[in-house]
Design a protein around this motif. Structure first.
Motif, PDB file in Angstrom:
ATOM      1  N   LEU A  37       0.874  -1.255  -0.137  1.00 51.96           N
ATOM      2  CA  LEU A  37       0.048  -0.023   0.082  1.00 51.96           C
ATOM      3  C   LEU A  37       0.649   1.392  -0.270  1.00 51.96           C
ATOM      4  O   LEU A  37       1.499   1.262   0.776  1.00 51.96           O
ATOM      5  N   THR A  38       0.973   1.833  -0.777  1.00 51.86           N
ATOM      6  CA  THR A  38       2.033   2.903  -1.073  1.00 51.86           C
ATOM      7  C   THR A  38       1.106   4.684  -0.822  1.00 51.86           C
ATOM      8  O   THR A  38       1.346   6.054  -0.720  1.00 51.86           O
ATOM      9  N   THR A  39      -0.146   4.286  -0.607  1.00 53.24           N
ATOM     10  CA  THR A  39      -0.521   5.494  -0.179  1.00 53.24           C
ATOM     11  C   THR A  39      -1.862   4.815   0.828  1.00 53.24           C
ATOM     12  O   THR A  39      -2.555   3.935   1.375  1.00 53.24           O
TER      13      THR A  39
END
Length: 44
Positions: A37-39
């Motif tokens: 998960l990058t955000t």
């Protein structure tokens, strides 16, 4: 002339390093099946 020799030497060393890393191959291991998960999820 010294600068040209120094540049050629540096290029040769860099090329040798790249070739050595390529010859060793990628490290053995497994990737995680979970996505990263990058955000941060948005709050409604």
């Amino acid at each position: 002339m010294r600068a040209l020799i120094a540049a050629a030497t540096g290029l040769a060393v860099a090329l040798a390093l790249v070739l050595a890393l390529t010859a060793m191959g990628s490290p053995a291991g497994e990737t995680s099946p979970k996505p990263l998960l990058t955000t941060v999820p948005a709050h409604p």
